[in-house]
Design a protein around this motif. Structure first.
Motif, mmCIF file in Angstrom:
data_model
loop_
_atom_site.group_PDB
_atom_site.id
_atom_site.type_symbol
_atom_site.label_atom_id
_atom_site.label_comp_id
_atom_site.label_asym_id
_atom_site.label_seq_id
_atom_site.Cartn_x
_atom_site.Cartn_y
_atom_site.Cartn_z
ATOM 1 N N GLY A 240 5.188 -0.561 -7.580
ATOM 2 C CA GLY A 240 4.860 0.768 -7.062
ATOM 3 C C GLY A 240 6.095 1.641 -6.925
ATOM 4 O O GLY A 240 6.072 2.834 -7.238
ATOM 5 N N CYS A 241 7.187 1.057 -6.447
ATOM 6 C CA CYS A 241 8.407 1.842 -6.256
ATOM 7 C C CYS A 241 8.981 2.313 -7.594
ATOM 8 O O CYS A 241 9.457 3.441 -7.704
ATOM 9 C CB CYS A 241 9.454 1.024 -5.487
ATOM 10 N N LEU A 242 8.934 1.437 -8.600
ATOM 11 C CA LEU A 242 9.443 1.842 -9.917
ATOM 12 C C LEU A 242 8.608 2.986 -10.479
ATOM 13 O O LEU A 242 9.125 3.945 -11.043
ATOM 14 C CB LEU A 242 9.418 0.645 -10.885
ATOM 15 N N LYS A 243 7.306 2.892 -10.299
ATOM 16 C CA LYS A 243 6.398 3.905 -10.838
ATOM 17 C C LYS A 243 6.602 5.255 -10.157
ATOM 18 O O LYS A 243 6.603 6.312 -10.797
ATOM 19 C CB LYS A 243 4.958 3.427 -10.634
ATOM 20 N N ALA A 244 6.784 5.198 -8.838
ATOM 21 C CA ALA A 244 6.884 6.451 -8.063
ATOM 22 C C ALA A 244 8.321 6.950 -7.956
ATOM 23 O O ALA A 244 8.566 8.013 -7.391
ATOM 24 C CB ALA A 244 6.303 6.218 -6.669
ATOM 25 N N GLY A 245 9.282 6.166 -8.451
ATOM 26 C CA GLY A 245 10.681 6.578 -8.305
ATOM 27 C C GLY A 245 11.182 6.428 -6.880
ATOM 28 O O GLY A 245 12.093 7.141 -6.449
ATOM 29 N N THR A 246 10.601 5.487 -6.140
ATOM 30 C CA THR A 246 11.004 5.265 -4.744
ATOM 31 C C THR A 246 12.247 4.386 -4.700
ATOM 32 O O THR A 246 12.297 3.333 -5.344
ATOM 33 C CB THR A 246 9.864 4.543 -3.988
ATOM 34 N N ARG A 247 13.245 4.835 -3.951
ATOM 35 C CA ARG A 247 14.452 4.019 -3.785
ATOM 36 C C ARG A 247 14.297 3.145 -2.545
ATOM 37 O O ARG A 247 13.603 3.528 -1.602
ATOM 38 C CB ARG A 247 15.674 4.934 -3.683
ATOM 39 N N ILE A 248 14.947 1.994 -2.574
ATOM 40 C CA ILE A 248 14.757 1.008 -1.501
ATOM 41 C C ILE A 248 16.071 0.772 -0.771
ATOM 42 O O ILE A 248 17.123 0.672 -1.404
ATOM 43 C CB ILE A 248 14.233 -0.329 -2.095
ATOM 44 N N VAL A 249 15.997 0.713 0.565
ATOM 45 C CA VAL A 249 17.140 0.286 1.379
ATOM 46 C C VAL A 249 16.661 -0.889 2.221
ATOM 47 O O VAL A 249 15.626 -0.794 2.887
ATOM 48 C CB VAL A 249 17.643 1.417 2.304
ATOM 49 N N SER A 250 17.393 -2.002 2.166
ATOM 50 C CA SER A 250 16.897 -3.201 2.833
ATOM 51 C C SER A 250 18.043 -4.039 3.386
ATOM 52 O O SER A 250 19.058 -4.222 2.718
ATOM 53 C CB SER A 250 16.097 -4.033 1.827
ATOM 54 N N ASN A 251 17.845 -4.575 4.600
ATOM 55 C CA ASN A 251 18.865 -5.479 5.153
ATOM 56 C C ASN A 251 18.489 -6.940 4.946
ATOM 57 O O ASN A 251 18.877 -7.806 5.719
ATOM 58 C CB ASN A 251 19.122 -5.178 6.634
ATOM 59 N N GLN A 252 17.749 -7.217 3.864
ATOM 60 C CA GLN A 252 17.336 -8.588 3.594
ATOM 61 C C GLN A 252 18.476 -9.479 3.076
ATOM 62 O O GLN A 252 18.255 -10.652 2.807
ATOM 63 C CB GLN A 252 16.193 -8.606 2.564
ATOM 64 N N GLY A 253 19.687 -8.924 2.970
ATOM 65 C CA GLY A 253 20.791 -9.723 2.447
ATOM 66 C C GLY A 253 21.311 -10.779 3.404
ATOM 67 O O GLY A 253 21.922 -11.760 2.971
ATOM 68 N N TRP B 257 0.836 -1.209 0.000
ATOM 69 C CA TRP B 257 0.000 0.000 0.000
ATOM 70 C C TRP B 257 0.871 1.260 0.000
ATOM 71 O O TRP B 257 0.625 2.198 -0.763
ATOM 72 C CB TRP B 257 -0.905 0.052 1.233
ATOM 73 N N SER B 258 1.895 1.254 0.850
ATOM 74 C CA SER B 258 2.756 2.444 0.933
ATOM 75 C C SER B 258 3.516 2.652 -0.373
ATOM 76 O O SER B 258 3.701 3.784 -0.815
ATOM 77 C CB SER B 258 3.736 2.320 2.095
ATOM 78 N N ALA B 259 3.969 1.549 -0.981
ATOM 79 C CA ALA B 259 4.694 1.674 -2.258
ATOM 80 C C ALA B 259 3.776 2.212 -3.346
ATOM 81 O O ALA B 259 4.166 3.058 -4.152
ATOM 82 C CB ALA B 259 5.265 0.316 -2.671
ATOM 83 N N ASP B 260 2.529 1.745 -3.361
ATOM 84 C CA ASP B 260 1.594 2.145 -4.421
ATOM 85 C C ASP B 260 1.055 3.567 -4.215
ATOM 86 O O ASP B 260 0.864 4.315 -5.165
ATOM 87 C CB ASP B 260 0.405 1.172 -4.476
ATOM 88 N N ARG B 261 0.773 3.911 -2.955
ATOM 89 C CA ARG B 261 0.011 5.148 -2.732
ATOM 90 C C ARG B 261 0.720 6.174 -1.846
ATOM 91 O O ARG B 261 0.187 7.242 -1.583
ATOM 92 C CB ARG B 261 -1.334 4.799 -2.068
ATOM 93 N N GLY B 262 1.925 5.843 -1.352
ATOM 94 C CA GLY B 262 2.554 6.704 -0.345
ATOM 95 C C GLY B 262 3.374 7.849 -0.907
ATOM 96 O O GLY B 262 3.834 8.695 -0.161
ATOM 97 N N ALA B 263 3.574 7.883 -2.233
ATOM 98 C CA ALA B 263 4.441 8.909 -2.847
ATOM 99 C C ALA B 263 5.770 9.001 -2.095
ATOM 100 O O ALA B 263 6.229 10.078 -1.717
ATOM 101 C CB ALA B 263 3.727 10.272 -2.881
ATOM 102 N N LEU B 264 6.383 7.841 -1.900
ATOM 103 C CA LEU B 264 7.607 7.782 -1.094
ATOM 104 C C LEU B 264 8.846 8.113 -1.922
ATOM 105 O O LEU B 264 8.939 7.770 -3.092
ATOM 106 C CB LEU B 264 7.795 6.368 -0.522
ATOM 107 N N ASP B 265 9.805 8.760 -1.251
ATOM 108 C CA ASP B 265 11.137 8.884 -1.840
ATOM 109 C C ASP B 265 11.960 7.629 -1.545
ATOM 110 O O ASP B 265 12.759 7.190 -2.356
ATOM 111 C CB ASP B 265 11.853 10.113 -1.264
ATOM 112 N N TYR B 266 11.756 7.082 -0.337
ATOM 113 C CA TYR B 266 12.504 5.895 0.077
ATOM 114 C C TYR B 266 11.568 4.940 0.817
ATOM 115 O O TYR B 266 10.643 5.365 1.515
ATOM 116 C CB TYR B 266 13.645 6.269 1.047
#
Lengths: 449, 120
Positions: free
Chosen positions: A72-85, A22-31
């Motif tokens: 959603g992130c690609l559409k909004a230009g949201t960059r992702i930081v994740s410790n899933q590695g 939801w946040s990725a699709d509708r949040g207009a996030l930078d990150y």
């Protein structure tokens, strides 16, 4: 004044995925930042790898999370930081690239931050903080040792143009502070802004725990639609202040109470919350509830970062055997007490070699233990739960075998727990130490689509 | 009047190794004053009746109306090796909701979710 909008993507590995979508699709996030690691995460991943060399070394929900948020992130230009590695940030970054290709994305960069693993440098660690023991003394029992990296390598990767940054172990607030360093150009002597930024990271890294999750107590603290919680979204300005909110139409509520609980969560000294980048002082924070349901946070200050980095160490420490069985109705607690006595005698007869044995009555004293009031009422139902910590698998196995014996040789009206489950598990002990900063060199690898 | 702490404050547990971190957050400033006075580290530890084996340190935060209790030796040797079912001690904080405090009658209307006295 410049401002950026950051959303939480997860509070832990098992967190819900839908609110991040939801946040990725509708949040207009930078990150959007994902926190997925617990203290034992790395060690447990090492145990799985030892059992099965093909086991994946990253967050098992990486695919679910990326499938949910990448469109959603690609559409909004949201960059992702994740410790899933986790133990394999390179593998996780490669998998993220695979997802990007599948979506037809081009011109995107996935950065992978490594360099925190210090198992070959235990001699650069100080004594074990909990015991004062020699950090090089674990021998073959050592499973993992990683330094908590700070925000700097994340900011550096963003500066190199990364759209997605995948890390292994780093301090949770750093996942959020990294984008702030990159966007606002804060320097190591901007102590108050670093402190404010790390505080925002600390508030955001547990996701729904600040939007009404883990908060409801009926009649005392009620939360609207607690089955439908939105994840928090922070609007951060370059002076380090922020406003915390969430998407319209989601359940939950951000309140002064929820922010205060999260601010103090897992904090030893609220005037000196130590992160790799800054020591945070929450005692200067000022919280204001805005009339649109959001909460403004300002005034958090910072002190210079610690000289050394914290290292989390995991080692094999034997086994825990455990099982459970049931009583109910009048006299349930008396029958449970007799069952406990029988088990204690049986463990003596079969010569159980255990470092510790614990037998609790679930429904009566298993959660608060010694703190259970002497006048606690007798429960209608009781589960007897027995656990022992042992050095060997064979000894731990005895616990379940003796509970098996309770089926026909025990107390009247004993209920068996349905479904066979694993009754022996390996113990991974977690310890910590401090390491010289110059013994840790974070590295960035960039993958391109 | 004697009332349980749950009418004055809400609580949350955190964990680090063998240390439980228990936050007690007052619903309002006058109630915070009562807690500061009566919920001393000694009283807090005594309420846990041996479930906390080490030292209890109290941090007071006037800006949040909160007390942070650092409870050493409360998690059965540490989250990973603890034999407790709730090995993180997440529910440990709820015991302090039953701590009894003496609150002045004039503060009755500040107490949260307090049952009305029986009529008559």
């Amino acid at each position: 004044m410049k401002s950026i909008r950051i959303g939480s993507g997860s509070a832990w590995m098992g967190d819900r995925v839908e609110p991040a979508r939801w946040s990725a699709d509708r949040g207009a996030l930078d990150y959007m930042c994902f926190e997925t690691m617990a203290e034992v995460t790395i060690s447990m991943a090492q145990v799985r790898k030892a059992e099965d060399p093909n086991a994946i070394g990253w967050d098992p929900y990486l695919d679910d999370r990326m499938e949910a948020v990448l469109p959603g992130c690609l559409k909004a230009g949201t960059r992702i930081v994740s410790n899933q590695g986790w133990v394999d940030p390179e593998g996780a970054a490669d998998r993220v690239r695979w997802h990007l290709r599948k979506l037809g994305a081009t011109g995107k960069k996935v950065a992978c931050v490594t360099g925190g693993v210090v198992t070959d440098r235990m001699d650069r660690c100080g004594p074990i903080l909990e015991t004062g023991a020699d950090p090089t003394g674990f021998g073959d029992a050592l499973l993992s040792a990683e330094a908590y990296l700070g925000a700097e390598p994340i900011a550096r990767a963003l500066g190199m143009g990364a759209d997605i940054v995948i890390t292994g172990r780093c301090a949770d607030p750093a996942l959020f502070l990294g984008p702030m360093l990159h966007e606002f150009g804060w320097t190591p002597d901007d102590l108050d802004r670093l402190g404010a930024g790390a505080a925002i990271g600390h508030l955001m890294e547990c996701a729904a725990q600040i939007t009404g999750g883990y908060f409801s107590d009926p009649g005392f603290k009620d939360v609207p639609e607690p089955w439908n919680l939105g994840f928090p979204i922070a609007d951060v300005t370059e002076d380090g202040a922020c406003v915390l909110g969430k998407l319209e139409g989601t359940g939950g509520r951000i309140s002064l109470g929820s922010v205060k609980e999260q601010m103090l969560y897992e904090v030893h000294d609220p005037r000196a919350y130590v992160t790799p980048d800054v020591v945070v002082d929450f005692s200067t924070a000022k919280l204001t509830e805005l009339n649109d349901g959001r909460v403004r946070i300002e005034g958090v200050t910072g002190k210079p970062r610690p000289e050394r980095l914290k290292v989390s160490i995991g080692c094999r420490e034997g086994y825990i055997g455990e099982d459970m069985f049931l009583y109910a109705g009048p006299g349930a607690l008396d029958r449970a007490r007799l069952a406990k006595r029988i088990l204690e005698e049986r463990f003596r007869i079969v010569g159980l070699k255990a470092d510790e044995v614990r037998i609790d009555f679930v429904g009566y004293n298993s959660v608060h233990g010694a703190a259970t009031p002497a006048d606690a009422p007798e429960p209608y139902e009781v589960a007897v739960r027995v656990a022992a910590r042992t050095q060997t698998y064979a000894e731990a196995f005895k616990v379940g075998r003796e509970v098996d014996g309770m089926a026909v040789s025990g107390v009247a009206m004993t209920g068996k727990r349905g479904g066979h489950r694993q009754r022996v598990r390996e113990v991974v002990g977690v310890w910590s130490a401090m390491i010289d900063r110059d013994a840790v060199a974070p590295e960035i690898t960039m993958l391109e689509v | 009047m004697r009332v349980q702490l749950r009418h004055l404050a809400h609580v949350r547990s955190g964990d680090k190794g063998n240390t439980a971190l228990i936050s007690v957050i007052a619903y309002s400033d006058p109630l915070f004053e009562i807690l500061c006075e009566q919920l001393t580290p000694e009283a807090f530890k005594a309420h846990y009746r041996g479930a906390i084996t080490g030292e209890v340190t109290r941090h007071r935060l006037d800006n949040l109306g909160a007390l942070q209790f650092v409870c050493e030796g409360a998690l059965g040797g540490g989250v990973s090796r603890s034999l407790a079912m709730d090995n993180f001690g997440k529910a440990l904080c709820s015991a302090v909701l039953g701590f009894e405090v003496e609150a002045p009658d004039r503060m009755r209307n500040l107490l949260v979710n307090l049952a009305e006295p029986a009529a008559g």
